[in-house]
Design a protein around this motif. Structure first.
Motif, PDB file in Angstrom:
ATOM      1  N   UNK A  51      10.855 101.616  41.766  1.00  9.97           N
ATOM      2  CA  UNK A  51       9.609 102.012  41.912  1.00  9.97           C
ATOM      3  C   UNK A  51       8.847 101.133  41.003  1.00  9.97           C
ATOM      4  N   UNK A  52       7.236 101.400  41.019  1.00  8.98           N
ATOM      5  CA  UNK A  52       6.361 100.866  40.117  1.00  8.98           C
ATOM      6  C   UNK A  52       6.634 101.297  38.932  1.00  8.98           C
ATOM      7  N   UNK A  67      14.833  97.245  55.585  1.00 19.93           N
ATOM      8  CA  UNK A  67      13.828  96.651  55.767  1.00 19.93           C
ATOM      9  C   UNK A  67      12.615  97.303  55.163  1.00 19.93           C
ATOM     10  N   UNK A  68      11.403  96.506  54.697  1.00 17.84           N
ATOM     11  CA  UNK A  68      10.412  97.314  54.178  1.00 17.84           C
ATOM     12  C   UNK A  68       9.792  98.418  54.999  1.00 17.84           C
ATOM     13  N   UNK A  69       9.760  98.300  56.073  1.00 12.66           N
ATOM     14  CA  UNK A  69       8.896  99.378  57.327  1.00 12.66           C
ATOM     15  C   UNK A  69      10.022 100.653  57.109  1.00 12.66           C
ATOM     16  N   UNK A  74      11.700 106.161  54.879  1.00 12.06           N
ATOM     17  CA  UNK A  74      12.928 107.049  54.345  1.00 12.06           C
ATOM     18  C   UNK A  74      12.567 107.671  52.937  1.00 12.06           C
ATOM     19  N   UNK A  75      11.658 106.716  52.411  1.00 16.67           N
ATOM     20  CA  UNK A  75      10.869 107.223  50.892  1.00 16.67           C
ATOM     21  C   UNK A  75       9.726 107.461  51.071  1.00 16.67           C
ATOM     22  N   UNK A  76       9.042 108.167  51.678  1.00 18.15           N
ATOM     23  CA  UNK A  76       7.491 108.311  51.677  1.00 18.15           C
ATOM     24  C   UNK A  76       6.536 108.627  50.456  1.00 18.15           C
ATOM     25  N   UNK A  81       7.254  99.553  45.911  1.00 19.52           N
ATOM     26  CA  UNK A  81       8.606  99.431  45.497  1.00 19.52           C
ATOM     27  C   UNK A  81       9.076  98.053  45.630  1.00 19.52           C
ATOM     28  N   UNK A  82       9.998  97.610  45.191  1.00 18.61           N
ATOM     29  CA  UNK A  82      10.628  96.337  45.473  1.00 18.61           C
ATOM     30  C   UNK A  82      12.242  97.057  45.718  1.00 18.61           C
TER      31      UNK A  82
END
Length: 118
Positions: A51-52, A67-69, A74-76, A81-82
Motif C-alpha cells: 500500500x501507499x 491483475x490490477x482490476x 478484492x481490496x476495495x 498499491x503496487x
C-alpha cells in the motif's frame, strides 16, 4: 552411474517441486518481516501487495486474480498499491534471498551431475 541417476532425480524434484504445493508467506504488516507460512493450492501464486502508506500484504492468491482490476475489487479499501505475483515457494518475501538460494541450489545440482559424467 548410480550417483549420476540420484543427482539427476534430485535435480528434477527440486526444479519441478514434485509432491508439494506452493508455500507463501502470509502476513499484513508495516515492517516487511514475515515468518508465517501458508500452504496454497496448485491454482495459486504468491502475492506481495504494498500500500501507499507502507503496509504490505503477503498471501496466497489465485493466479488468475493477479491483475490490477481484480485486485482493486478484492481490496476495495486500498486506493493505491503496487503488487508482485510469483509462483515459487516463499517468493513473496520481499527480498532476493529466496531467489539467490534457489539459483545456487540449481547450479550446485547441475555441477554435481556434470561432475559425475566427466
Amino acid at each position: 552411474m548410480k550417483c549420476c541417476l540420484g543427482l539427476f532425480l534430485l535435480l528434477c524434484c527440486g526444479v519441478l517441486h514434485l509432491g508439494s504445493g506452493l508455500s507463501c508467506y502470509k502476513c499484513s504488516d508495516y515492517t516487511g518481516r514475515c515468518s508465517n507460512v501458508q500452504d496454497c493450492t496448485y491454482e495459486d501464486s504468491c502475492i506481495s501487495l504494498s500500500e501507499r502508506d507502507g503496509k504490505t500484504i503477503r498471501q496466497c492468491i489465485r493466479y488468475t486474480d493477479c491483475d490490477n482490476s481484480r485486485l482493486s475489487q478484492m481490496f476495495p479499501s486500498i486506493s493505491s498499491f503496487n503488487y508482485r505475483c510469483c509462483s515459487s515457494n516463499l517468493c513473496n518475501s520481499g527480498s532476493t534471498v529466496t531467489t539467490a538460494t534457489s539459483v545456487l541450489a540449481l547450479a550446485g545440482s547441475l555441477l554435481g551431475v556434470w561432475w559425475c559424467w566427466v
